[in-house]
Design an enzyme around this catalytic site. Structure first.
Site, PDB file in Angstrom:
ATOM      1  N   ARG A 192      11.312   4.036   2.977  1.00  0.00           N
ATOM      2  CA  ARG A 192      10.479   3.371   4.321  1.00  0.00           C
ATOM      3  C   ARG A 192      12.289   2.481   4.602  1.00  0.00           C
ATOM      4  NH1 ARG A 192       5.911  -0.998   4.556  1.00  0.00           N
ATOM      5  NH2 ARG A 192       5.010   1.111   5.394  1.00  0.00           N
ATOM      6  N   HIS A 229       5.271   5.672  11.958  1.00  0.00           N
ATOM      7  CA  HIS A 229       5.019   5.826  10.041  1.00  0.00           C
ATOM      8  C   HIS A 229       3.814   6.556  10.061  1.00  0.00           C
ATOM      9  CE1 HIS A 229       3.369   4.456   6.376  1.00  0.00           C
ATOM     10  NE2 HIS A 229       3.129   3.223   6.696  1.00  0.00           N
ATOM     11  N   ARG A 268       0.782  -1.383  -0.003  1.00  0.00           N
ATOM     12  CA  ARG A 268      -0.033  -0.102   0.074  1.00  0.00           C
ATOM     13  C   ARG A 268       1.163   0.847   0.310  1.00  0.00           C
ATOM     14  NH1 ARG A 268      -2.676  -4.014   1.844  1.00  0.00           N
ATOM     15  NH2 ARG A 268      -1.435  -4.074   2.755  1.00  0.00           N
ATOM     16  N   THR A 269       1.553   1.293   0.862  1.00  0.00           N
ATOM     17  CA  THR A 269       2.127   2.965   1.332  1.00  0.00           C
ATOM     18  C   THR A 269       3.190   2.716  -0.053  1.00  0.00           C
ATOM     19  OG1 THR A 269       2.686   2.262   3.474  1.00  0.00           O
ATOM     20  CG2 THR A 269       3.937   4.588   2.546  1.00  0.00           C
ATOM     21  N   LYS A 299      25.241  -2.602  -1.248  1.00  0.00           N
ATOM     22  CA  LYS A 299      27.340  -2.690  -1.548  1.00  0.00           C
ATOM     23  C   LYS A 299      27.790  -2.148   0.142  1.00  0.00           C
ATOM     24  CE  LYS A 299      27.241  -2.158  -6.602  1.00  0.00           C
ATOM     25  NZ  LYS A 299      26.680  -1.370  -7.694  1.00  0.00           N
TER      26      LYS A 299
HETATM   27  C1  NCD Z   1       2.013  -0.852   8.480  1.00  0.00           C
HETATM   28  C2  NCD Z   1       3.352  -0.850   8.511  1.00  0.00           C
HETATM   29  O1  NCD Z   1       4.143  -1.038   7.168  1.00  0.00           O
HETATM   30  O2  NCD Z   1       3.555   0.074   9.408  1.00  0.00           O
HETATM   31  N1  NCD Z   1       1.308  -1.008   7.125  1.00  0.00           N
HETATM   32  C3  NCD Z   1       1.236  -0.137   6.209  1.00  0.00           C
HETATM   33  O3  NCD Z   1       2.428   0.288   5.342  1.00  0.00           O
HETATM   34  N2  NCD Z   1      -0.265   0.446   5.754  1.00  0.00           N
HETATM   35  C4  NCD Z   1       1.451  -1.614   8.563  1.00  0.00           C
HETATM   36  C5  NCD Z   1       2.130  -3.134   9.214  1.00  0.00           C
HETATM   37  O4  NCD Z   1       2.611  -3.416   8.409  1.00  0.00           O
HETATM   38  O5  NCD Z   1       1.591  -3.532   9.853  1.00  0.00           O
END
Ligand code: NCD
Length: 304
Positions: free
Chosen positions: A101, A129, A51-52, A80
């Protein structure tokens, strides 16, 4: 030039502005279709994501911009031994904005200190997040019409669940928000969130291990996945993973206008039978995430 690493990097007024912008995008998508023409977003994902990453990319395409995507750290120079700082300096030469991320807490902050373009934290380890929180806030606004005077149950892995930490930070600035923290003993909220956010702001909260006993008082129930990838040993994960499973039966005592949320991915925490319940909002959160990321990209790129 501004980055968003923590949800508290955005003021309450700015959150309101982003929610209003997202609602305007929903109502008038064509108005926004070329706002980011000629701009590039780089998505640097050193951890799995569906999703993100894809919602950031869909957001940029729907604004008429382009995307440079690094979805697999193993195929980048990080493999590397390149530092986050050098990667950030490098990507700044190609892109106008970066969404990152990373499994290490603080990595997006380091990137923002070295990049010459805005950096958005798309999840750093078990820490924060902020853009999931933006999705959550738009969902709460659309469902409840307010951020104050609500009782919010947060259930599951409150220790490693970064979405929970950012959501608590965001909601800590509104009036009369009560938190009900539901988790096994081992997965309780870390003290840096409990002390520095909840207690410091004198917010009302209760901690419990029992979801069913608190169900009737909740306006929002935010379920979370037990974060397997953050555990030191598999045995603990296996013991704790099914601590809470939300079923239609358990919802019988809940308010009629409860809003059931989950950042997804779900493993077992919500039975699929709950998906039919009109109170289930987790797939709305997915869509809302795209609109809020569009609003955030516009803001950080200072597009009028
Ligand atoms: C979450 C995350 O990555 O922290 N997912 C997301 O981005 N919607 C929640 C999770 O991974 O449980």
């Amino acid at each position: 030039m501004r980055s968003v690493i923590d949800i508290l990097d955005l003021s309450v007024e700015e959150l309101d502005e982003l929610v209003a912008c997202a609602k305007d995008i929903i109502a008038n998508p064509s108005k926004y279709a070329h706002k980011c023409a000629g701009k590039k977003l780089a998505t640097l994902f050193f951890e799995p994501s569906t999703r993100t990453r894809l919602s950031f990319e869909a957001a940029m395409y729907e604004l008429g911009g382009n995307v440079l995507s690094m979805s697999d750290a193993k195929s980048s120079s990080a493999a590397k031994g390149e530092s986050v700082a050098d990667t950030a300096k490098t990507i700044s030469c190609y892109a106008d904005i970066i969404a990152m991320r990373h499994p290490k807490e603080g990595a997006p902050l380091v990137a923002s200190m070295n990049a010459s373009v805005p950096v958005i934290n798309a999840g750093d380890g078990g820490h924060n997040h902020p853009t999931q929180t933006l999705a959550d806030l738009l969902t709460i606004s659309r469902e409840k019409g307010r951020f104050d005077n609500i009782t919010v149950g947060l259930c599951g892995d409150l220790k490693f669940g970064r979405t929970v930490h950012s959501l608590i930070s965001a909601l800590s600035r509104y009036e009369n928000v009560k938190f009900v923290l539901i988790s096994p003993e081992e997965l309780k909220l870390p003290s840096y969130v409990k002390k520095d956010i909840i207690q410091k702001n004198n917010l009302e909260y209760v901690q419990t291990t029992d979801l069913e006993s608190v169900m009737p008082e909740l306006d929002i129930l935010y379920m979370t996945r037990v974060q397997r990838e953050r555990f030191f040993n598999e045995e603990d994960y296996l013991r704790l993973k099914d601590s809470y499973i939300l079923t239609p039966e358990k919802l019988e005592t809940a308010k009629k206008d409860l809003c059931i949320m989950h950042p997804l991915p779900r493993v077992n925490e919500i039975s699929v039978a709950v998906d039919e319940d009109p109170r289930a909002c987790y797939f709305d959160q997915v869509l809302n995430g795209k609109y809020m990321r569009m609003a955030l990209i516009l803001k950080l790129l200072e597009v009028k």
